[in-house]
Design a protein around this motif. Structure first.
Motif, PDB file in Angstrom:
ATOM      1  N   SER A 204      27.576  17.835 -40.437  1.00 26.29           N
ATOM      2  CA  SER A 204      27.698  18.777 -39.322  1.00 26.29           C
ATOM      3  C   SER A 204      26.920  20.072 -39.532  1.00 26.29           C
ATOM      4  O   SER A 204      26.642  20.796 -38.573  1.00 26.29           O
ATOM      5  CB  SER A 204      29.175  19.108 -39.074  1.00 26.29           C
ATOM      6  OG  SER A 204      29.758  19.697 -40.235  1.00 26.29           O
ATOM      7  N   ASP A 205      26.556  20.388 -40.788  1.00 23.49           N
ATOM      8  CA  ASP A 205      25.784  21.605 -41.054  1.00 23.49           C
ATOM      9  C   ASP A 205      24.289  21.393 -40.873  1.00 23.49           C
ATOM     10  O   ASP A 205      23.493  22.287 -41.179  1.00 23.49           O
ATOM     11  CB  ASP A 205      26.069  22.111 -42.473  1.00 23.49           C
ATOM     12  CG  ASP A 205      25.722  21.088 -43.538  1.00 23.49           C
ATOM     13  OD1 ASP A 205      25.753  19.869 -43.239  1.00 23.49           O
ATOM     14  OD2 ASP A 205      25.419  21.488 -44.677  1.00 23.49           O
ATOM     15  N   CYS A 206      23.906  20.234 -40.356  1.00 25.66           N
ATOM     16  CA  CYS A 206      22.488  19.934 -40.121  1.00 25.66           C
ATOM     17  C   CYS A 206      22.334  19.443 -38.685  1.00 25.66           C
ATOM     18  O   CYS A 206      22.407  18.253 -38.407  1.00 25.66           O
ATOM     19  CB  CYS A 206      22.008  18.867 -41.115  1.00 25.66           C
ATOM     20  SG  CYS A 206      20.245  18.498 -41.015  1.00 25.66           S
ATOM     21  N   SER A 207      22.132  20.384 -37.766  1.00 24.32           N
ATOM     22  CA  SER A 207      22.132  20.060 -36.339  1.00 24.32           C
ATOM     23  C   SER A 207      21.043  19.061 -35.953  1.00 24.32           C
ATOM     24  O   SER A 207      21.254  18.197 -35.101  1.00 24.32           O
ATOM     25  CB  SER A 207      21.987  21.337 -35.505  1.00 24.32           C
ATOM     26  OG  SER A 207      20.783  22.016 -35.842  1.00 24.32           O
ATOM     27  N   SER A 208      19.877  19.172 -36.571  1.00 24.41           N
ATOM     28  CA  SER A 208      18.793  18.261 -36.223  1.00 24.41           C
ATOM     29  C   SER A 208      19.136  16.828 -36.636  1.00 24.41           C
ATOM     30  O   SER A 208      18.806  15.867 -35.922  1.00 24.41           O
ATOM     31  CB  SER A 208      17.485  18.690 -36.896  1.00 24.41           C
ATOM     32  OG  SER A 208      17.608  18.721 -38.312  1.00 24.41           O
ATOM     33  N   LEU A 209      19.817  16.667 -37.764  1.00 24.15           N
ATOM     34  CA  LEU A 209      20.221  15.342 -38.206  1.00 24.15           C
ATOM     35  C   LEU A 209      21.330  14.787 -37.319  1.00 24.15           C
ATOM     36  O   LEU A 209      21.311  13.608 -36.941  1.00 24.15           O
ATOM     37  CB  LEU A 209      20.689  15.386 -39.664  1.00 24.15           C
ATOM     38  CG  LEU A 209      21.199  14.074 -40.266  1.00 24.15           C
ATOM     39  CD1 LEU A 209      20.165  12.966 -40.119  1.00 24.15           C
ATOM     40  CD2 LEU A 209      21.576  14.266 -41.722  1.00 24.15           C
ATOM     41  N   VAL A 210      22.291  15.626 -36.972  1.00 25.54           N
ATOM     42  CA  VAL A 210      23.373  15.194 -36.084  1.00 25.54           C
ATOM     43  C   VAL A 210      22.801  14.705 -34.763  1.00 25.54           C
ATOM     44  O   VAL A 210      23.235  13.692 -34.205  1.00 25.54           O
ATOM     45  CB  VAL A 210      24.383  16.333 -35.847  1.00 25.54           C
ATOM     46  CG1 VAL A 210      25.363  15.959 -34.741  1.00 25.54           C
ATOM     47  CG2 VAL A 210      25.133  16.645 -37.131  1.00 25.54           C
ATOM     48  N   SER A 211      21.783  15.407 -34.257  1.00 24.88           N
ATOM     49  CA  SER A 211      21.149  15.018 -33.003  1.00 24.88           C
ATOM     50  C   SER A 211      20.520  13.624 -33.120  1.00 24.88           C
ATOM     51  O   SER A 211      20.654  12.792 -32.213  1.00 24.88           O
ATOM     52  CB  SER A 211      20.074  16.040 -32.618  1.00 24.88           C
ATOM     53  OG  SER A 211      19.402  15.646 -31.435  1.00 24.88           O
ATOM     54  N   LYS A 212      19.870  13.367 -34.256  1.00 25.74           N
ATOM     55  CA  LYS A 212      19.252  12.056 -34.471  1.00 25.74           C
ATOM     56  C   LYS A 212      20.310  10.956 -34.573  1.00 25.74           C
ATOM     57  O   LYS A 212      20.103   9.824 -34.116  1.00 25.74           O
ATOM     58  CB  LYS A 212      18.401  12.090 -35.743  1.00 25.74           C
ATOM     59  CG  LYS A 212      17.133  12.940 -35.629  1.00 25.74           C
ATOM     60  CD  LYS A 212      16.366  12.957 -36.937  1.00 25.74           C
ATOM     61  CE  LYS A 212      15.108  13.813 -36.862  1.00 25.74           C
ATOM     62  NZ  LYS A 212      14.101  13.223 -35.930  1.00 25.74           N
TER      63      LYS A 212
END
Length: 236
Positions: A204-212
């Motif tokens: 959750s602390d990595c928004s770009s990864l969560v988006s992917k």
């Protein structure tokens, strides 16, 4: 070729292991004290439904060690170990021939409970701020019994790319772990939350990864790529 693409071509080659990762195998044990013991070692397969307690009341898994195959066996708790490096022997099919090869399989201790009292061994698949590790354990419940694939000393045929040494397919438990924290199961179908929800919460602390992950650009089969992406782009 990118690492995560290897998983897509998993049916293109086969490896037959002559190594049972829980049998007595050539290995070096690296202790937190700095001591190193080389010889033969084994890790017992644990029952994932139970919490084995040793006679001293410390629920840590143990590695079994012999200096030589004829030496007296000794046991060391996971809490004492920095890592264990097994020398894995396997055969790879190349042009209709079986070629004998070896690789190093590195196992590290990870916390298996929130109170950080129980430690068990897991094979290191991706290293970094977040680690991806694999464990082969036995599960039994009212509806199913399943085991990992590499528990037979006679060898097990596994299909996957040799570059990955079948790490993702050897283990029925894949876990993600931050240093000093409990290792979190991420691949199990039996878990209450869907993979997308579990992965989005953990990263959750990595928004770009969560988006992917939310957009299904990354799926469960891309666990290696997911952890590598986090370590490269979001680890602090």
């Amino acid at each position: 070729m990118k690492k995560n693409s290897y998983l897509i071509i998993a049916l293109l080659c086969a490896i037959n292991y002559s190594f049972a990762q829980y049998g007595m195998t050539k290995a070096s044990i690296y202790f937190k004290s700095g001591e190193v013991k080389s010889g033969f070692a084994s890790i017992p397969m644990e029952n994932g439904d139970l919490s084995p307690i040793n006679p001293f009341g410390k629920p840590n898994e143990k590695v079994r060690y012999k200096a030589t195959k004829k030496s007296k066996r000794k046991k060391f708790e996971a809490r004492l170990i920095d890592s264990i490096v097994f020398t894995v022997t396997y055969t790879e099919r190349i042009d209709e021939k079986r070629v004998k090869k070896t690789r190093d399989a590195k196992y590290i201790p990870v916390f298996l409970d929130k109170k950080k009292k129980k430690q068990g061994f897991a094979e290191l698949i991706v290293d970094g701020k977040v680690k991806l590790v694999g464990r082969t354990v036995s599960y039994t419940d009212k509806t199913m019994t399943h085991h990992g694939t590499s528990v037979d000393a006679g060898g097990t045929t596994i299909t996957c790319p040799p570059e990955y040494s079948c790490l993702m397919q050897e283990h029925n438990d894949l876990l993600v772990v931050r240093e000093g924290h409990k290792a979190i199961k991420i691949n199990q179908l039996s878990l209450s939350k869907a993979f997308k929800q579990r992965a989005s919460e953990f990263f959750s602390d990595c928004s770009s990864l969560v988006s992917k992950i939310e957009n299904k650009e990354f799926k469960k089969k891309d666990l290696i790529a997911i952890v590598e992406y986090y370590n490269s782009n979001c680890a602090k």
